[in-house]
Each structure stands twice: as C-alpha cells, then as structure tokens.
Design a protein around this motif. Structure first.
Motif, PDB file in Angstrom:
ATOM      1  N   GLU A  36      35.884  40.380  44.526  1.00  0.00           N
ATOM      2  CA  GLU A  36      34.952  39.906  43.499  1.00  0.00           C
ATOM      3  C   GLU A  36      35.656  38.982  42.513  1.00  0.00           C
ATOM      4  O   GLU A  36      35.113  37.960  42.098  1.00  0.00           O
ATOM      5  N   ARG A  37      36.867  39.327  42.159  1.00  0.00           N
ATOM      6  CA  ARG A  37      37.622  38.495  41.216  1.00  0.00           C
ATOM      7  C   ARG A  37      37.978  37.136  41.843  1.00  0.00           C
ATOM      8  O   ARG A  37      37.923  36.103  41.176  1.00  0.00           O
ATOM      9  N   VAL A  38      38.317  37.139  43.116  1.00  0.00           N
ATOM     10  CA  VAL A  38      38.590  35.881  43.806  1.00  0.00           C
ATOM     11  C   VAL A  38      37.308  35.053  43.887  1.00  0.00           C
ATOM     12  O   VAL A  38      37.338  33.827  43.724  1.00  0.00           O
ATOM     13  N   ASP A  39      36.174  35.699  44.105  1.00  0.00           N
ATOM     14  CA  ASP A  39      34.895  34.977  44.093  1.00  0.00           C
ATOM     15  C   ASP A  39      34.649  34.327  42.730  1.00  0.00           C
ATOM     16  O   ASP A  39      34.131  33.207  42.659  1.00  0.00           O
ATOM     17  N   LEU A  40      35.028  35.004  41.646  1.00  0.00           N
ATOM     18  CA  LEU A  40      34.876  34.425  40.307  1.00  0.00           C
ATOM     19  C   LEU A  40      35.776  33.192  40.141  1.00  0.00           C
ATOM     20  O   LEU A  40      35.367  32.210  39.538  1.00  0.00           O
ATOM     21  N   ILE A  41      36.978  33.263  40.681  1.00  0.00           N
ATOM     22  CA  ILE A  41      37.864  32.096  40.638  1.00  0.00           C
ATOM     23  C   ILE A  41      37.236  30.952  41.425  1.00  0.00           C
ATOM     24  O   ILE A  41      37.232  29.798  40.988  1.00  0.00           O
ATOM     25  N   ARG A  42      36.655  31.294  42.597  1.00  0.00           N
ATOM     26  CA  ARG A  42      36.065  30.263  43.469  1.00  0.00           C
ATOM     27  C   ARG A  42      34.854  29.577  42.852  1.00  0.00           C
ATOM     28  O   ARG A  42      34.426  28.527  43.328  1.00  0.00           O
ATOM     29  N   GLU A  89      41.611  29.660  30.969  1.00  0.00           N
ATOM     30  CA  GLU A  89      41.856  31.071  30.648  1.00  0.00           C
ATOM     31  C   GLU A  89      41.079  32.022  31.550  1.00  0.00           C
ATOM     32  O   GLU A  89      41.609  33.067  31.945  1.00  0.00           O
ATOM     33  N   ASP A  90      39.854  31.668  31.915  1.00  0.00           N
ATOM     34  CA  ASP A  90      39.078  32.572  32.768  1.00  0.00           C
ATOM     35  C   ASP A  90      39.704  32.714  34.157  1.00  0.00           C
ATOM     36  O   ASP A  90      39.683  33.794  34.747  1.00  0.00           O
ATOM     37  N   ILE A  91      40.297  31.646  34.670  1.00  0.00           N
ATOM     38  CA  ILE A  91      40.965  31.716  35.967  1.00  0.00           C
ATOM     39  C   ILE A  91      42.260  32.520  35.851  1.00  0.00           C
ATOM     40  O   ILE A  91      42.536  33.387  36.677  1.00  0.00           O
ATOM     41  N   GLU A  92      43.035  32.247  34.804  1.00  0.00           N
ATOM     42  CA  GLU A  92      44.267  33.012  34.598  1.00  0.00           C
ATOM     43  C   GLU A  92      43.971  34.501  34.456  1.00  0.00           C
ATOM     44  O   GLU A  92      44.704  35.338  34.988  1.00  0.00           O
ATOM     45  N   LEU A  93      42.907  34.833  33.749  1.00  0.00           N
ATOM     46  CA  LEU A  93      42.542  36.242  33.575  1.00  0.00           C
ATOM     47  C   LEU A  93      42.221  36.895  34.917  1.00  0.00           C
ATOM     48  O   LEU A  93      42.656  38.014  35.193  1.00  0.00           O
ATOM     49  N   GLN A  94      41.492  36.194  35.779  1.00  0.00           N
ATOM     50  CA  GLN A  94      41.149  36.765  37.091  1.00  0.00           C
ATOM     51  C   GLN A  94      42.391  36.905  37.972  1.00  0.00           C
ATOM     52  O   GLN A  94      42.537  37.890  38.697  1.00  0.00           O
ATOM     53  N   VAL A  95      43.306  35.943  37.903  1.00  0.00           N
ATOM     54  CA  VAL A  95      44.571  36.054  38.645  1.00  0.00           C
ATOM     55  C   VAL A  95      45.337  37.273  38.133  1.00  0.00           C
ATOM     56  O   VAL A  95      45.835  38.083  38.921  1.00  0.00           O
ATOM     57  N   PHE A  96      45.419  37.425  36.823  1.00  0.00           N
ATOM     58  CA  PHE A  96      46.087  38.579  36.225  1.00  0.00           C
ATOM     59  C   PHE A  96      45.466  39.878  36.730  1.00  0.00           C
ATOM     60  O   PHE A  96      46.171  40.815  37.108  1.00  0.00           O
ATOM     61  N   ARG A  97      44.141  39.941  36.762  1.00  0.00           N
ATOM     62  CA  ARG A  97      43.436  41.160  37.182  1.00  0.00           C
ATOM     63  C   ARG A  97      43.677  41.478  38.660  1.00  0.00           C
ATOM     64  O   ARG A  97      43.790  42.648  39.033  1.00  0.00           O
ATOM     65  N   ARG A 113      35.049  28.134  40.165  1.00  0.00           N
ATOM     66  CA  ARG A 113      35.652  26.985  39.496  1.00  0.00           C
ATOM     67  C   ARG A 113      36.532  26.147  40.416  1.00  0.00           C
ATOM     68  O   ARG A 113      36.528  24.924  40.336  1.00  0.00           O
ATOM     69  N   VAL A 114      37.367  26.831  41.234  1.00  0.00           N
ATOM     70  CA  VAL A 114      38.325  26.124  42.110  1.00  0.00           C
ATOM     71  C   VAL A 114      38.444  26.895  43.418  1.00  0.00           C
ATOM     72  O   VAL A 114      38.158  28.093  43.468  1.00  0.00           O
ATOM     73  N   PRO A 115      38.895  26.241  44.482  1.00  0.00           N
ATOM     74  CA  PRO A 115      39.095  26.963  45.742  1.00  0.00           C
ATOM     75  C   PRO A 115      40.163  28.049  45.596  1.00  0.00           C
ATOM     76  O   PRO A 115      41.186  27.844  44.935  1.00  0.00           O
ATOM     77  N   ALA A 116      39.908  29.207  46.212  1.00  0.00           N
ATOM     78  CA  ALA A 116      40.854  30.325  46.163  1.00  0.00           C
ATOM     79  C   ALA A 116      40.667  31.188  47.398  1.00  0.00           C
ATOM     80  O   ALA A 116      39.585  31.223  47.986  1.00  0.00           O
ATOM     81  N   ALA A 117      41.734  31.886  47.789  1.00  0.00           N
ATOM     82  CA  ALA A 117      41.662  32.767  48.952  1.00  0.00           C
ATOM     83  C   ALA A 117      42.583  33.966  48.728  1.00  0.00           C
ATOM     84  O   ALA A 117      43.622  33.853  48.078  1.00  0.00           O
ATOM     85  N   LEU A 118      42.186  35.087  49.306  1.00  0.00           N
ATOM     86  CA  LEU A 118      42.970  36.314  49.243  1.00  0.00           C
ATOM     87  C   LEU A 118      43.239  36.771  50.663  1.00  0.00           C
ATOM     88  O   LEU A 118      42.326  36.854  51.482  1.00  0.00           O
ATOM     89  N   GLN A 119      44.496  37.045  50.957  1.00  0.00           N
ATOM     90  CA  GLN A 119      44.886  37.526  52.281  1.00  0.00           C
ATOM     91  C   GLN A 119      45.660  38.829  52.102  1.00  0.00           C
ATOM     92  O   GLN A 119      46.584  38.906  51.296  1.00  0.00           O
ATOM     93  N   ILE A 120      45.263  39.854  52.881  1.00  0.00           N
ATOM     94  CA  ILE A 120      45.939  41.142  52.832  1.00  0.00           C
ATOM     95  C   ILE A 120      46.507  41.429  54.210  1.00  0.00           C
ATOM     96  O   ILE A 120      45.787  41.377  55.204  1.00  0.00           O
ATOM     97  N   GLU A 121      47.800  41.697  54.240  1.00  0.00           N
ATOM     98  CA  GLU A 121      48.481  42.040  55.482  1.00  0.00           C
ATOM     99  C   GLU A 121      49.089  43.425  55.303  1.00  0.00           C
ATOM    100  O   GLU A 121      49.821  43.662  54.339  1.00  0.00           O
ATOM    101  N   SER A 122      48.771  44.342  56.224  1.00  0.00           N
ATOM    102  CA  SER A 122      49.316  45.684  56.125  1.00  0.00           C
ATOM    103  C   SER A 122      49.261  46.373  57.471  1.00  0.00           C
ATOM    104  O   SER A 122      48.368  46.098  58.275  1.00  0.00           O
ATOM    105  N   GLN A 123      50.212  47.250  57.680  1.00  0.00           N
ATOM    106  CA  GLN A 123      50.242  48.098  58.862  1.00  0.00           C
ATOM    107  C   GLN A 123      50.765  49.456  58.410  1.00  0.00           C
ATOM    108  O   GLN A 123      51.590  49.527  57.499  1.00  0.00           O
ATOM    109  N   ARG A 178      45.926  32.675  46.809  1.00  0.00           N
ATOM    110  CA  ARG A 178      46.150  31.233  46.700  1.00  0.00           C
ATOM    111  C   ARG A 178      45.017  30.639  45.873  1.00  0.00           C
ATOM    112  O   ARG A 178      43.846  30.895  46.147  1.00  0.00           O
ATOM    113  N   VAL A 179      45.416  29.844  44.873  1.00  0.00           N
ATOM    114  CA  VAL A 179      44.444  29.187  44.008  1.00  0.00           C
ATOM    115  C   VAL A 179      44.773  27.705  43.982  1.00  0.00           C
ATOM    116  O   VAL A 179      45.873  27.303  43.596  1.00  0.00           O
ATOM    117  N   ARG A 180      43.823  26.920  44.443  1.00  0.00           N
ATOM    118  CA  ARG A 180      44.001  25.462  44.473  1.00  0.00           C
ATOM    119  C   ARG A 180      43.794  24.929  43.072  1.00  0.00           C
ATOM    120  O   ARG A 180      42.738  25.119  42.475  1.00  0.00           O
TER     121      ARG A 180
END
Length: 184
Positions: free
Chosen positions: A141-147, A75-83, A149-159, A169-171
């Motif tokens: 910060e939320r991705v760090d909280l996921i990490r 649940e804590d991981i799902e909550l961070q993904v939701f956020r 427990r499990v590997p996770a990464a956030l990628q932002i692409e914008s122009q 991505r959450v492993r």
C-alpha cells in the motif's frame, strides 16, 4: 500505598523506574510514528538512526551502507520510503530470528534503491498465508502511494532458512525535472 498484582506494595524508587521506562517507550513510539526531523535531517540519516536502534534492541550485527548523497524527495515520498523500511525492520526484529541485518541505500541513474536484508529464518514465498500479519500488504500500500507520484517497485526475495531481502526502487525525476523540484 499502591499495589500490583500480588498485593505487595511498590517501593517509590521501583515505581519511578517503571514510569521512566514507560515514558521512554512512549517517546520512542511517538518518534517512530512521525519522524519529525525528516525534512531537517534527511532520509538517509533517519534511516540509519532507525536501523541502528533496531540492531541495538535486537542484538543484531548490522551493516548500513549509503555511499552517495541521496536526492531530496518530496516529503510524502520520503515518509512512505521511511515507513516501508520501518515495516521491514519490524519484520526482521519480530519474525526473522536473524543474527545479521543490512540496510543499503543507493542512488544511481535517477533511481533510489533501498535494500533491507537479513540472515534469518526466511519464509516460503509460494505460500500465500506467509504474508498475512507480516506487513506485506502494508508495504505494498505504501509503494502504491509512492506510485501516485513517481514510478516505484517492491521486490521481496526469501526462502526458508535463507533469510530475506527486500528491495524498494523509486524512480526519481532528473535534476531538471520541475515536477519533483517544485514538490518540496
């Protein structure tokens, strides 16, 4: 009789409408703060509901895709993904000036992938000030909280003038992995 700014009295029916609107907004805020049905309904259902509400509120043409079942996560991981998704959609709504948005959920080879995209104004990623106030640090910060427990990464692409695409991505542990199986 109560009065507002211009010292004109408020009709009872008008004050009732104002109060009902305030109650509805407060209810939505509370639901957004704590998605109480996360365990009951699951992450995909709550993300689709959140996405549809944002699209309706912002008159966005929205496309939601979730072609396969998502694994049950702690649940804590799902909550961070939701956020993270909630913050991305907030940015689309408030800063993106978009007409279309997409939310894609997938689970392939033990990895949960969440992609939020829009056709809005985008931003120049090389300018560090663009991330101030956009929720970027909150998402990290939320991705760090996921990490924790499990590997996770956030990628932002914008122009500029080319929209934005955020990929989370959450492993997820394999089906037989006792760490996630006992975490629920």
């Amino acid at each position: 009789m109560r009065k507002i700014e211009n010292d004109l009295p408020i009709e009872k029916s008008e004050s009732s409408k104002i109060l009902e609107g305030a109650v509805d907004k407060l209810r939505d805020l509370c639901t957004d703060l704590v998605p109480r049905n996360l365990g009951d309904w699951g992450l995909a259902v709550l993300l689709e509901d959140l996405f549809n509400k944002v699209c309706a509120r912002s008159a966005l043409e929205g496309t939601f895709n979730c072609k396969q079942s998502l694994p049950s996560l702690p649940e804590d991981i799902e909550l961070q993904v939701f956020r993270v998704v909630q913050e991305c959609l907030n940015n689309v709504e408030k800063h993106g000036n978009a007409s279309r948005a997409g939310l894609d959920l997938g689970f392939v080879d033990g990895e949960l992938t969440v992609v939020i995209s829009d056709d809005g104004v985008g931003f120049d990623q090389s300018l560090s000030d663009n991330h101030k106030g956009s929720g970027h640090s909150i998402m990290l910060e939320r991705v760090d909280l996921i990490r924790l427990r499990v590997p996770a990464a956030l990628q932002i692409e914008s122009q500029p003038e080319a929209g934005t695409r955020v990929t989370l991505r959450v492993r997820v542990a394999a089906a037989g992995d006792s760490e996630l199986a006992t975490a629920n």
